[in-house]
Structure formats: structure tokens, C-alpha cells
Design a protein around this motif. Structure first.
Motif, PDB file in Angstrom:
ATOM      1  N   ILE A  61      -0.519  42.510  63.682  1.00 42.55           N
ATOM      2  CA  ILE A  61       0.836  41.988  63.896  1.00 42.55           C
ATOM      3  C   ILE A  61       1.073  40.742  63.054  1.00 42.55           C
ATOM      4  N   GLU A  62       0.094  39.850  63.012  1.00 41.19           N
ATOM      5  CA  GLU A  62       0.241  38.622  62.225  1.00 41.19           C
ATOM      6  C   GLU A  62       0.335  38.936  60.736  1.00 41.19           C
ATOM      7  N   ARG A  99       3.799  40.253  60.087  1.00 41.07           N
ATOM      8  CA  ARG A  99       4.786  39.168  60.176  1.00 41.07           C
ATOM      9  C   ARG A  99       4.793  38.353  58.884  1.00 41.07           C
ATOM     10  N   ARG A 100       3.612  38.072  58.341  1.00 42.03           N
ATOM     11  CA  ARG A 100       3.521  37.297  57.103  1.00 42.03           C
ATOM     12  C   ARG A 100       4.086  38.058  55.902  1.00 42.03           C
ATOM     13  N   GLU A 139      10.030  42.351  60.599  1.00 41.88           N
ATOM     14  CA  GLU A 139      10.534  41.893  61.889  1.00 41.88           C
ATOM     15  C   GLU A 139      10.185  42.969  62.889  1.00 41.88           C
ATOM     16  N   MET A 140       9.684  42.576  64.051  1.00 45.79           N
ATOM     17  CA  MET A 140       9.210  43.598  64.982  1.00 45.79           C
ATOM     18  C   MET A 140       9.349  43.180  66.434  1.00 45.79           C
TER      19      MET A 140
END
Length: 94
Positions: free
Chosen positions: A17-18, A21-22, A26-27
Motif C-alpha cells: 500500500i505504501e 501511494r508513493r 489513490e486508494m
């Protein structure tokens, strides 16, 4: 666009997830759930293998605690020096 991500454990999912995100995704993230597989109309779930090496005096406590999690002892080895090694399998779900 919908992407379904599967991983092993919360830490692995947190890393994925990280990273996403980087990279600008968008989630929305929901609660993790155990993946099951249906084989011959029977539901199967992943099993964990646990190997414990500790003194014989704790055998009762260890078996009691793992029994609460539906653990099954598959192997017990007595080292002869008041220490034993046990192997258990138990389902990942609580």
C-alpha cells in the motif's frame, strides 16, 4: 480502475500500500480477509506451521494455548536434556 491486491500478512500489505501511494495511486483499503479455496465442495484455509523448542515443564501450557487456536501437534522430539521440540499446524483464521 479496480485493483485487487493479495498478500501474506498485514505487514506485507502495508508495504504494498505504501509503495502504491508513493507511485501516485489513490486508494481505499478495507479489512484484510483470509483467502479460502473450495476443493470438492469443501472449504480449505491456509495453515501455519509453528515449531517450538522449550523446557518440558511448559508442555501443558503450550498445548493448552495452541489447542485454543485449533492447533494440531504433528511432531514431538525429546532432546533428553529436559527440553522438547514440538511442531504444530493451525489455521490462520482466529
Amino acid at each position: 480502475m479496480l485493483i485487487k491486491v493479495m498478500g501474506r500478512g498485514e505487514l506485507q500489505l502495508a508495504i504494498i500500500i505504501e509503495m502504491m501511494r508513493r507511485e501516485g495511486f489513490e486508494m481505499m483499503v478495507g479489512k484484510p480477509e483470509i483467502l479460502t479455496k473450495t476443493i470438492n465442495d469443501k472449504v480449505h484455509e491456509p495453515l501455519e506451521l509453528l515449531v517450538i523448542d522449550c523446557p518440558e515443564t511448559y508442555i501443558g501450557v503450550v498445548i493448552e494455548k495452541l489447542g485454543q487456536r485449533k492447533g494440531k501437534m504433528i511432531k514431538m522430539v525429546n532432546h533428553g536434556s529436559a527440553a522438547c521440540a514440538w511442531s504444530f499446524t493451525f489455521p490462520r483464521a482466529d
